[in-house]
Design a protein around this motif. Structure first.
Motif, short mmCIF file in Angstrom:
data_model
loop_
_atom_site.label_atom_id
_atom_site.label_comp_id
_atom_site.label_asym_id
_atom_site.label_seq_id
_atom_site.Cartn_x
_atom_site.Cartn_y
_atom_site.Cartn_z
N CYS A 133 0.85 -1.21 -0.10
CA CYS A 133 0.24 0.08 0.20
C CYS A 133 0.75 1.27 -0.06
N ASN A 134 0.48 2.28 -0.70
CA ASN A 134 1.45 3.36 -0.97
C ASN A 134 0.81 4.43 -0.04
N HIS A 135 -0.02 4.27 0.79
CA HIS A 135 -0.58 5.17 1.97
C HIS A 135 -0.62 6.56 1.48
N CYS A 136 -1.45 6.78 0.40
CA CYS A 136 -1.45 8.00 -0.39
C CYS A 136 -1.98 9.11 0.18
N THR A 137 -1.45 10.13 0.11
CA THR A 137 -1.94 11.51 0.68
C THR A 137 -3.30 11.79 0.26
N ASP A 138 -3.73 11.65 -1.18
CA ASP A 138 -4.96 11.87 -1.70
C ASP A 138 -5.65 10.34 -2.36
N SER A 139 -5.69 9.37 -1.55
CA SER A 139 -6.20 8.12 -1.84
C SER A 139 -7.23 7.86 -2.40
N PRO A 140 -7.41 7.31 -3.38
CA PRO A 140 -8.75 6.87 -4.18
C PRO A 140 -9.70 5.98 -3.37
N VAL A 158 -2.91 5.24 5.93
CA VAL A 158 -4.45 4.83 5.53
C VAL A 158 -4.89 3.62 6.05
N LEU A 159 -5.85 3.59 7.09
CA LEU A 159 -6.15 2.42 7.89
C LEU A 159 -7.58 2.02 7.56
N GLY A 167 -17.45 -4.70 3.26
CA GLY A 167 -17.01 -5.63 2.41
C GLY A 167 -17.49 -5.39 1.04
N CYS A 168 -17.69 -4.39 0.70
CA CYS A 168 -18.48 -3.71 -0.63
C CYS A 168 -17.70 -4.08 -1.75
N ARG A 169 -16.21 -3.91 -1.53
CA ARG A 169 -15.26 -3.94 -2.52
C ARG A 169 -14.71 -2.69 -3.29
N TYR A 170 -15.52 -1.69 -3.11
CA TYR A 170 -15.35 -0.49 -4.07
C TYR A 170 -14.06 0.03 -3.75
N CYS A 171 -13.26 -0.09 -2.36
CA CYS A 171 -12.07 0.40 -2.41
C CYS A 171 -10.99 -0.39 -2.97
N VAL A 172 -11.23 -1.67 -3.30
CA VAL A 172 -10.56 -2.80 -3.63
C VAL A 172 -10.37 -2.46 -5.26
N GLN A 173 -11.60 -2.08 -5.77
CA GLN A 173 -11.57 -1.74 -7.06
C GLN A 173 -10.88 -0.19 -7.29
N ALA A 174 -10.97 0.63 -6.53
CA ALA A 174 -10.47 1.98 -6.75
C ALA A 174 -8.81 1.96 -6.64
N CYS A 175 -8.42 1.02 -5.86
CA CYS A 175 -6.84 1.26 -5.39
C CYS A 175 -5.87 0.84 -6.78
N PRO A 176 -5.43 1.85 -7.28
CA PRO A 176 -4.59 1.76 -8.64
C PRO A 176 -3.32 0.73 -8.55
N TYR A 177 -2.95 0.39 -7.22
CA TYR A 177 -1.90 -0.45 -7.08
C TYR A 177 -2.22 -1.77 -6.56
N GLY A 178 -3.33 -2.12 -6.69
CA GLY A 178 -3.89 -3.61 -6.25
C GLY A 178 -3.44 -4.13 -5.08
N TYR A 243 1.54 9.95 -12.65
CA TYR A 243 0.56 10.67 -13.34
C TYR A 243 -0.95 10.37 -12.50
N LEU A 244 -1.14 9.56 -11.84
CA LEU A 244 -2.41 9.60 -11.11
C LEU A 244 -2.61 10.68 -9.92
N ALA A 245 -1.46 11.08 -9.39
CA ALA A 245 -1.41 12.42 -8.42
C ALA A 245 -2.00 11.87 -7.30
N THR A 246 -1.82 10.58 -6.78
CA THR A 246 -2.54 10.21 -5.50
C THR A 246 -1.68 10.61 -4.25
N GLY A 247 -0.44 11.08 -4.41
CA GLY A 247 0.29 11.53 -3.17
C GLY A 247 0.90 10.37 -2.50
N ALA A 248 1.49 9.35 -3.25
CA ALA A 248 1.91 8.27 -2.71
C ALA A 248 3.12 8.62 -1.79
N LYS A 249 3.20 7.80 -0.73
CA LYS A 249 4.22 8.16 0.12
C LYS A 249 5.09 6.85 0.16
N VAL A 250 5.15 6.09 -0.85
CA VAL A 250 6.14 4.74 -0.84
C VAL A 250 7.32 5.61 -2.09
#
Length: 260
Positions: A133-140, A158-159, A167-178, A243-250
């Protein structure tokens, strides 16, 4: 009726499993004064991560340590962190785009290491890239969670509140890093927490602790004496999918544009 962040914390905070200093800080978080909490001050930290892929040897220690420390299911396809091997074939004059298409494999997420498969003497090269997980500052993922179960902690992690997760899986689908998956044991989402139960006690993550080459480093960007500052100033670093501008912290050292 919209549930505000403060109301959400008050209603669900008693169910969140926190440890050590973080437990003592919880009442102060609810009160809106985390800076007054004893032992662990959330506002004095901003966690980030550094990975040097030139040092990664694909041993799998980090993957095994993560699963053992965080009770991650031992079956394949369930990982909080995993390692991928990238193999770049030698240039082919008949197909000039071959060198832009690395071959990627990750047997069991690198849990058992990597069997010898390639020989680099022909002009090709191979290297290992740890993922997490990249613990994004602007996490999708936090943006799409319908109930606020995924949230940003004040210290940049990001916790997930699993007692509130649908368990709706919206966040699973939204995470661009899998980096997220549904734990089949409880049907809620799981992911890397930067070993939050450890770092709030002053310890490093399990993956950093067991890495034999020092390829991984947890850093506190609010600590001017943290070695991470020097690394970010003196080495070339990149983030995945900038290019996704998520503010990844990794931050990664040694990618050289080979991983997107």
């Amino acid at each position: 009726m919209e549930l505000g962040r403060r109301e959400f914390l008050e209603k669900t905070g008693k169910y969140i499993l926190l440890f050590g200093a973080a437990t003592k800080a919880w009442d102060f978080i609810l009160a809106g004064t985390p800076e007054a909490a004893p032992a662990y001050d959330l506002t004095r930290h901003w966690w980030a991560f550094y990975i040097d892929i030139e040092k990664c040897i694909g041993c799998g220690n980090c993957v095994r340590a993560c699963k053992a420390e965080n009770n991650v299911i031992r079956e394949p396809f369930y990982f909080r962190t995993w390692v991928e091997r990238y193999h770049i074939p030698p240039p082919d004059l008949a197909n000039l785009r071959t060198d832009l298409l690395p071959i990627v494999d990750s047997p069991n997420g690198g849990y058992d290491g990597f069997p010898e498969r390639y020989r680099d003497a022909d002009g090709s090269k191979s290297f290992f890239v740890p993922k997490m997980c990249n613990h994004c500052t602007d996490s999708p993922c936090t943006q799409v969670c319908p109930v606020g179960a995924t949230f940003d902690s004040p210290d940049g992690v990001v916790l997930v509140d699993k007692t509130y997760c649908l368990g709706c899986r919206y966040c699973v689908q939204a995470c661009p890093y899998g980096c997220r998956y549904i734990d089949p044991r409880v049907q809620t989402v799981d992911k890397c927490t930067l070993c939050y139960h450890r770092i709030t006690k002053g310890l490093t993550t399990a993956c950093c602790e067991t890495c034999p080459t020092g390829a991984r480093l947890l850093g506190d960007l609010k600590d001017p004496k943290d070695p991470l500052h020097e690394l970010l100033r003196t080495t070339k670093v990149q983030v995945l999918k900038p290019y996704l501008a998520t503010g990844a912290k990794v931050s990664y050292h040694g990618l050289d544009g080979a991983v997107r």
